[in-house]
Design an enzyme around this catalytic site. Structure first.
Site, PDB file in Angstrom:
ATOM      1  N   ASN A   8      40.247  34.544  33.481  1.00  0.00           N
ATOM      2  CA  ASN A   8      41.296  35.470  33.921  1.00  0.00           C
ATOM      3  C   ASN A   8      41.654  35.144  35.365  1.00  0.00           C
ATOM      4  OD1 ASN A   8      42.875  37.654  34.636  1.00  0.00           O
ATOM      5  ND2 ASN A   8      41.177  39.125  34.659  1.00  0.00           N
ATOM      6  N   HIS A  97      42.547  46.018  31.361  1.00  0.00           N
ATOM      7  CA  HIS A  97      41.707  45.581  32.478  1.00  0.00           C
ATOM      8  C   HIS A  97      41.599  46.711  33.499  1.00  0.00           C
ATOM      9  CE1 HIS A  97      40.177  43.461  35.958  1.00  0.00           C
ATOM     10  NE2 HIS A  97      39.767  42.524  35.128  1.00  0.00           N
ATOM     11  N   GLU A 165      33.382  45.127  30.498  1.00  0.00           N
ATOM     12  CA  GLU A 165      33.341  44.794  31.926  1.00  0.00           C
ATOM     13  C   GLU A 165      32.977  46.034  32.739  1.00  0.00           C
ATOM     14  OE1 GLU A 165      35.898  41.167  32.932  1.00  0.00           O
ATOM     15  OE2 GLU A 165      37.282  42.832  32.832  1.00  0.00           O
ATOM     16  N   GLY A 171      33.740  41.257  40.345  1.00  0.00           N
ATOM     17  CA  GLY A 171      33.953  40.686  41.671  1.00  0.00           C
ATOM     18  C   GLY A 171      32.930  41.075  42.724  1.00  0.00           C
ATOM     19  N   GLY A 229      36.458  35.914  35.870  1.00  0.00           N
ATOM     20  CA  GLY A 229      37.513  36.047  36.883  1.00  0.00           C
ATOM     21  C   GLY A 229      37.379  34.968  37.936  1.00  0.00           C
TER      22      GLY A 229
HETATM   23  P1  PGA Z   1      34.912  38.473  38.078  1.00  0.00           P
HETATM   24  O1  PGA Z   1      36.114  39.213  37.327  1.00  0.00           O
HETATM   25  O2  PGA Z   1      34.392  37.395  37.166  1.00  0.00           O
HETATM   26  O3  PGA Z   1      35.530  37.895  39.323  1.00  0.00           O
HETATM   27  O4  PGA Z   1      33.870  39.501  38.363  1.00  0.00           O
HETATM   28  C1  PGA Z   1      36.059  39.513  35.965  1.00  0.00           C
HETATM   29  C2  PGA Z   1      37.337  40.205  35.517  1.00  0.00           C
HETATM   30  O5  PGA Z   1      37.910  40.987  36.293  1.00  0.00           O
HETATM   31  O6  PGA Z   1      37.803  39.986  34.392  1.00  0.00           O
END
Ligand code: PGA
Length: 247
Positions: A8, A97, A165, A171, A229
């Site tokens: 993503n 999301h 998630e 993040g 992400g």
């Molecule tokens: P991340 O994001 O891998 O940067 O934690 C995942 C997402 O928001 O789908």
């Protein structure tokens, strides 16, 4: 079982970023495990057409990051419908999301988004997850159940993939424990099984997946793949995630 590695990109990329995916595609084409998994990238809308054209008949499928709650055309400035997404050849879309839930996507809106995306033959990666507060209050299961119950319908049986998630993990570098994540994945599968009458629901994990954390996640056999992400913007990290998953 087929595994999924979905990148993503969020608000990232220009036409030049194709070079990142060329490296990923080259790796997959020579990977001995390539039949065991699918790679899907969800770039911003501006890049869907370019990427679809470039990766036709190749190993990478393209999806959108969101899809509007109306079917075809309307007077909503800035909106992009599932019909429009399908018309440029994307086969998948993320829906729900946490970034979009934060901006106002309610369960009711998400139900329409899912319905119209499915009507337009998009495969939906439906994102769910609890926030830190809900987790601390031990509400994780009830939150997940509600997010699923309010949106899923039986007729989506072949068109839906769930991405779990936890919002506090996106993040942040923070990840659930193996025990916690195993339990939530099994819980989500049991709900989806019941609601869709589907024997083998597909449930992915997302939230700080990278070339290191994947070594923990791969131990949980119930997880069917990952929504990635930050680490999906680097060809090296993305490739290392796949490599480490299979070693
Ligand atoms: P991340 O994001 O891998 O940067 O934690 C995942 C997402 O928001 O789908």
């Amino acid at each position: 079982m087929m595994k999924y590695f979905i990148g993503n990109w969020k608000m990232f990329g220009t036409p030049k970023s194709l070079s990142i995916l060329n490296k990923v595609n080259y790796f997959i084409s020579r990977d001995k495990n390539k039949k065991k998994y699918k790679v899907i990238i969800t770039p911003p809308f501006t890049l869907i057409q370019t990427f679809v054209d470039h990766f036709k008949n190749k190993k990478i499928s393209i999806g959108a990051q969101n899809s509007y709650q109306k079917e075809k055309f309307s007077s909503d400035t800035g909106a992009i419908s599932p019909f429009m997404i399908r018309s440029v050849g994307a086969k998948y879309t993320l829906i729900g999301h946490s970034d979009n839930r934060k901006e106002g996507d309610t369960d009711k809106i998400l139900k329409d988004k899912v319905k119209f995306a499915s009507k337009n033959n998009l495969k939906i990666i439906f994102c769910i997850g609890e926030n830190k507060f809900q987790k601390n209050k031990k509400k994780t299961f009830s939150v997940l159940k509600k997010q699923l119950m309010n949106v899923l319908e039986k007729k989506l049986i072949d068109n839906i993939i769930i991405a779990y998630e936890p919002i506090w993990s996106i993040g942040t570098g923070k990840i659930p424990s193996k025990n916690e994540l195993t339990k939530s994945t099994i819980f989500i599968k049991s709900i989806v099984k019941k609601m869709l009458k589907k024997k083998t629901p597909i449930v992915l994990y997302g939230g700080s997946v990278d070339e290191n954390s994947v070594n923990l996640f791969k131990q949980i056999k119930e997880i069917d793949g990952f929504l990635i992400g930050g680490a999906s913007k680097s060809s090296k990290k993305f490739i290392d995630i796949i490599k480490n998953y299979y070693t």
